[in-house]
Design a protein around this motif. Structure first.
Motif, short mmCIF file in Angstrom:
data_model
loop_
_atom_site.label_atom_id
_atom_site.label_comp_id
_atom_site.label_asym_id
_atom_site.label_seq_id
_atom_site.Cartn_x
_atom_site.Cartn_y
_atom_site.Cartn_z
N SER A 1 0.82 -1.21 0.00
CA SER A 1 0.00 0.00 0.00
C SER A 1 0.86 1.27 0.00
O SER A 1 0.55 2.25 -0.69
CB SER A 1 -0.93 0.00 1.21
N SER A 2 1.96 1.25 0.76
CA SER A 2 2.84 2.41 0.78
C SER A 2 3.54 2.59 -0.57
O SER A 2 3.70 3.72 -1.04
CB SER A 2 3.88 2.24 1.89
N MET A 3 3.94 1.50 -1.19
CA MET A 3 4.57 1.60 -2.51
C MET A 3 3.60 2.17 -3.55
O MET A 3 3.98 3.00 -4.37
CB MET A 3 5.08 0.23 -2.95
N ARG A 4 2.34 1.71 -3.49
CA ARG A 4 1.35 2.25 -4.43
C ARG A 4 1.11 3.74 -4.18
O ARG A 4 0.93 4.51 -5.12
CB ARG A 4 0.04 1.47 -4.30
N ARG B 1 1.90 9.27 -6.10
CA ARG B 1 2.43 10.63 -5.93
C ARG B 1 3.45 10.97 -7.00
O ARG B 1 3.47 12.10 -7.52
CB ARG B 1 3.05 10.77 -4.54
N GLY B 2 4.30 10.02 -7.34
CA GLY B 2 5.29 10.27 -8.38
C GLY B 2 4.64 10.53 -9.74
O GLY B 2 5.04 11.43 -10.47
N LEU B 3 3.62 9.73 -10.07
CA LEU B 3 2.92 9.95 -11.34
C LEU B 3 2.19 11.29 -11.36
O LEU B 3 2.17 11.98 -12.39
CB LEU B 3 1.93 8.80 -11.58
N LEU B 4 1.59 11.67 -10.23
CA LEU B 4 0.93 12.97 -10.16
C LEU B 4 1.93 14.11 -10.32
O LEU B 4 1.64 15.12 -10.97
CB LEU B 4 0.18 13.10 -8.84
N LEU B 5 3.12 13.96 -9.73
CA LEU B 5 4.14 14.99 -9.88
C LEU B 5 4.60 15.12 -11.33
O LEU B 5 4.74 16.24 -11.85
CB LEU B 5 5.33 14.66 -8.97
N ILE B 6 4.81 14.00 -12.00
CA ILE B 6 5.22 14.05 -13.41
C ILE B 6 4.13 14.67 -14.27
O ILE B 6 4.39 15.51 -15.14
CB ILE B 6 5.57 12.63 -13.90
#
Length: 380
Positions: free
Chosen positions: A9-12, A17-22
């Motif tokens: 769950s933490s990895m997802r 968050r990384g995809l939203l930042l990109i």
């Protein structure tokens, strides 16, 4: 021992968050026509808002003071553009001749290097035309495309400047109202509201102090550079002084661009029999002046309060310059100051403020840090 691997769950969550930042980064890049005028107007509002508040305390309405300040800024900008239009037009008319002279000098340098010289005309056939130089053909073909890009960029710049001017007036005229509504929308917690308001005021104060100080320094540098270019007989010294003022707002990369432009102008305008010293004199004079300004004048005027980590400044200039071009590179340091002001008042973001803040204090040895960390682990 605790497992070092993160739960799924933490990895997802981190992947999301990384995809939203990109996605946010590319959205900012595509929406630059809308976002960039808003950010420029906000930075100028931070710079000019203290003057509006001062005049409001003396009984001048915000709408009147905002109109006075915006008119002054626009008038100074138009006056500077009018004064520089004639030298820029002269360089534009001189460009083909200067380019030809510069290419001839480059051809002589290329001819002195075996294997890199331009193709030469053969004596066997007088009727046959000389072989074309691919470098000259590429420059000639790209000249038309460059002109079209300049015209289109000029139109977009005019539209963005008009939008920024109108937005700046409304932000200055309603700065107190907008700030009050933003604080009112926050949850009714005094500590949170005080933290947000103090962060906004600190960012406003630091950005205003930085922009005013750097603008004054750059104007002096531009005047000195113009005088130096006049002494070195470089054509249109006022234009080079104005370029020095504008490019000095971009840390690290701006002076490099200015040095490259001076070198190109010196190659294109200096006589063919001039020595290497005369060719490099404008660049050497500018670099000496910039070194004095960057290492002595700016630290004394700006002070330690606004000092930033040089690595963070360079990375910010590179990122925002890639995102929005020259305007993004100019906004890189004000945005970094704003981020530092907010991160200093947020407990979770204080490590970010630690990395952004510049300090003359030497770093402690790593062995000392390890000895300090060992008792902490034993207590746990």
């Amino acid at each position: 021992m605790r497992d070092a691997a993160l739960p799924p769950s933490s990895m997802r969550r981190w992947a999301t968050r990384g995809l939203l930042l990109i996605a946010l980064i590319f959205l900012l890049k595509e929406a630059s026509a809308i976002v960039l005028p808003v950010l420029v107007a906000l930075v100028l509002t931070f710079v000019l808002a203290p003057a509006v508040r001062t005049m409001r305390h003396h009984g001048v309405p915000e709408a009147v003071s905002a109109a006075m300040l915006v008119t002054t800024v626009v008038g100074c900008t138009v006056l500077a553009a009018a004064l520089l239009a004639e030298p820029a037009a002269q360089w534009w008319e001189r460009a083909p001749q200067a380019l030809s002279q510069g290419l001839n000098r480059v051809d002589r340098w290329r001819a002195s290097i075996p294997g890199f010289g331009p193709p030469t005309e053969r004596r066997a056939s007088r009727a046959a035309p000389p072989p074309a130089d691919p470098l000259r053909e590429r420059l000639a073909s790209e000249g038309v495309a460059l002109t079209a890009q300049l015209v289109g960029g000029g139109l977009r710049l005019m539209v963005s400047a008009a939008a920024t001017t109108i937005l700046l007036y409304f932000l200055l005229a309603s700065e107190h109202w907008v700030l009050s509504r933003c604080i009112e929308l926050l949850p009714p917690r005094p500590r949170l509201r005080c933290s947000v308001l103090s962060g906004l005021r600190a960012a406003q104060r630091d950005i205003s102090r930085y922009m005013v100080s750097v603008t004054a320094i750059n104007l002096v540098v531009g005047g000195v550079v113009a005088g130096a270019m006049w002494l070195l007989d470089l054509p249109n010294p006022g234009l080079w002084g104005a370029l020095a003022v504008l490019l000095n707002f971009i840390p690290y990369l701006g002076p490099l661009i200015m040095a490259g432009l001076l070198l190109a102008a010196s190659v294109a305008t200096s006589p063919g029999d001039g020595g290497l010293g005369a060719l490099l004199a404008p660049v050497a004079a500018y670099l000496c002046l910039h070194g004095l300004e960057a290492n002595v004048v700016t630290p004394l005027v700006v002070g330690k309060r606004l000092s930033m980590n040089p690595l963070s400044v360079l990375l910010s200039v590179m990122f925002w310059g890639w995102l929005w071009g020259v305007a993004g590179a100019v906004l890189a340091v004000p945005l970094l100051i704003c981020l530092r002001s907010f991160s200093q008042r947020n407990r979770r973001m204080r490590p970010v403020a630690l990395y952004l803040r510049g300090s003359d204090r030497p770093c402690p040895p790593l062995a000392t840090l390890l000895r300090e960390a060992a008792p902490r682990r034993e207590r746990r």
